[in-house]
Design a protein around this motif. Structure first.
Motif, PDB file in Angstrom:
ATOM      1  N   SER A   1       0.882  -1.291  -0.032  1.00 58.99           N
ATOM      2  CA  SER A   1      -0.073   0.183  -0.070  1.00 58.99           C
ATOM      3  C   SER A   1       0.762   1.568   0.099  1.00 58.99           C
ATOM      4  N   CYS A   2       0.553   2.306  -0.530  1.00 55.55           N
ATOM      5  CA  CYS A   2       1.104   3.518  -0.661  1.00 55.55           C
ATOM      6  C   CYS A   2       0.574   4.680   0.446  1.00 55.55           C
TER       7      CYS A   2
ATOM      8  N   SER B   1       3.153  10.503   2.488  1.00 57.69           N
ATOM      9  CA  SER B   1       4.828  10.781   3.355  1.00 57.69           C
ATOM     10  C   SER B   1       4.521  12.078   4.323  1.00 57.69           C
TER      11      SER B   1
ATOM     12  N   TYR C   1       2.115  12.688  -1.042  1.00 57.44           N
ATOM     13  CA  TYR C   1       2.350  11.466  -1.208  1.00 57.44           C
ATOM     14  C   TYR C   1       3.596  11.361  -2.212  1.00 57.44           C
TER      15      TYR C   1
ATOM     16  N   CYS D   1       4.397   8.289  -3.439  1.00 61.16           N
ATOM     17  CA  CYS D   1       3.794   6.947  -4.159  1.00 61.16           C
ATOM     18  C   CYS D   1       2.569   7.170  -4.724  1.00 61.16           C
ATOM     19  N   SER D   2       2.281   6.451  -5.766  1.00 56.34           N
ATOM     20  CA  SER D   2       1.031   6.072  -6.271  1.00 56.34           C
ATOM     21  C   SER D   2       0.598   4.680  -6.168  1.00 56.34           C
TER      22      SER D   2
ATOM     23  N   LYS E   1      -0.222   0.800  -7.384  1.00 56.73           N
ATOM     24  CA  LYS E   1       0.715  -0.015  -8.250  1.00 56.73           C
ATOM     25  C   LYS E   1       0.035   0.264  -9.476  1.00 56.73           C
TER      26      LYS E   1
ATOM     27  N   GLY F   1       3.852   9.637  -8.178  1.00 53.71           N
ATOM     28  CA  GLY F   1       4.214   8.258  -8.221  1.00 53.71           C
ATOM     29  C   GLY F   1       4.235   7.502  -9.639  1.00 53.71           C
TER      30      GLY F   1
ATOM     31  N   ASN G   1      -2.812  10.893  -5.017  1.00 53.04           N
ATOM     32  CA  ASN G   1      -1.840  10.069  -5.868  1.00 53.04           C
ATOM     33  C   ASN G   1      -2.239   9.337  -6.884  1.00 53.04           C
TER      34      ASN G   1
END
Ligand SMILES: *[C@@H]1O[C@H](CO)[C@@H](O)[C@H](O)[C@H]1NC(C)=O
Ligand SMILES: *[C@@H]1O[C@H](CO)[C@@H](O)[C@H](O)[C@H]1NC(C)=O
Length: 185
Positions: free
Chosen positions: A25-26, A29, A60, A62-63, A65, A108, A155
């Protein structure tokens, strides 16, 4: 005894699922606190949002997947000079006409310019369109002059030019936000 064993097997499976989930999971941040945009700042054209004083916004790096069928939210942006996208696009340092199908991706998915000038296929409203990635929708920062006092990008955003919305034949009255899927073209 039998039920004891299957209980621990179940607990083990649950733990494994939790661990997998944590890895995949993202998570945010950080968060930033909104400031009131100075007078005349924050262009609210085309459904752009302005930061609200005191409101917290998640950031964030990340995004979610990327798969062959990645779920996203389509938003509207102008990549023209003087448009609500701000400066020229990050990938090529150019502005782009609202009549060309171009997009910005959340940080991400933008993946440190790795998707620059690549085409992606967007699926929405029962149709599909190819669009070129030209910019980043910054999920890591916002609510400052550099981001026209707009909140950080969620994200899971594909921020698209008018041409994309037209190609998907979304009625103009519904422009703004649409649930879509995308894949690499
Ligand atoms: C943004 O809004 C302005 C003013 O309402 C309009 O002229 C322009 O065409 C819009 N841009 C897009 C991409 O819809
Ligand atoms: C993306 O699509 C455009 C327009 O169809 C095309 O000109 C361009 O070469 C494509 N880019 C890549 C990297 O395939």
């Amino acid at each position: 005894m039998k039920s004891h064993i299957s209980n621990s097997a179940v607990s083990f499976l649950i733990l494994l699922l939790l661990a997998t989930n944590l890895v995949e999971s993202c998570k945010p941040s950080g968060r930033i606190r909104g400031k009131k945009p100075p007078p005349g700042e924050c262009n609210q054209e085309n459904y752009s949002d302005c930061c609200k004083k005191g409101k917290f916004y998640k950031t964030y790096k990340c995004s979610p997947k990327v798969t062959g069928h990645t779920k996203a939210v389509l938003t509207l942006n102008s990549f023209e000079k003087g448009g609500d996208g701000g400066g020229p696009s990050e990938c090529d340092n150019q502005y782009h006409s609202d009549n060309t199908p171009v997009v910005a991706l959340s940080t991400g998915w933008f993946n440190k310019m790795q998707r620059c000038l690549q085409n992606i296929t967007l699926y929405g409203n029962g149709r599909s369109v190819n669009a070129m990635v030209v910019d980043e929708c910054d999920s890591t920062a916002g609510c400052d002059a550099d981001h026209d006092y707009q909140p950080p990008c969620p994200n899971n955003i594909v921020d698209a030019s008018k041409a994309v919305w037209k190609a998907l034949k979304v009625p103009k009255s519904d422009w703004g936000e649409l649930d879509i899927y995308w894949s690499e073209a």
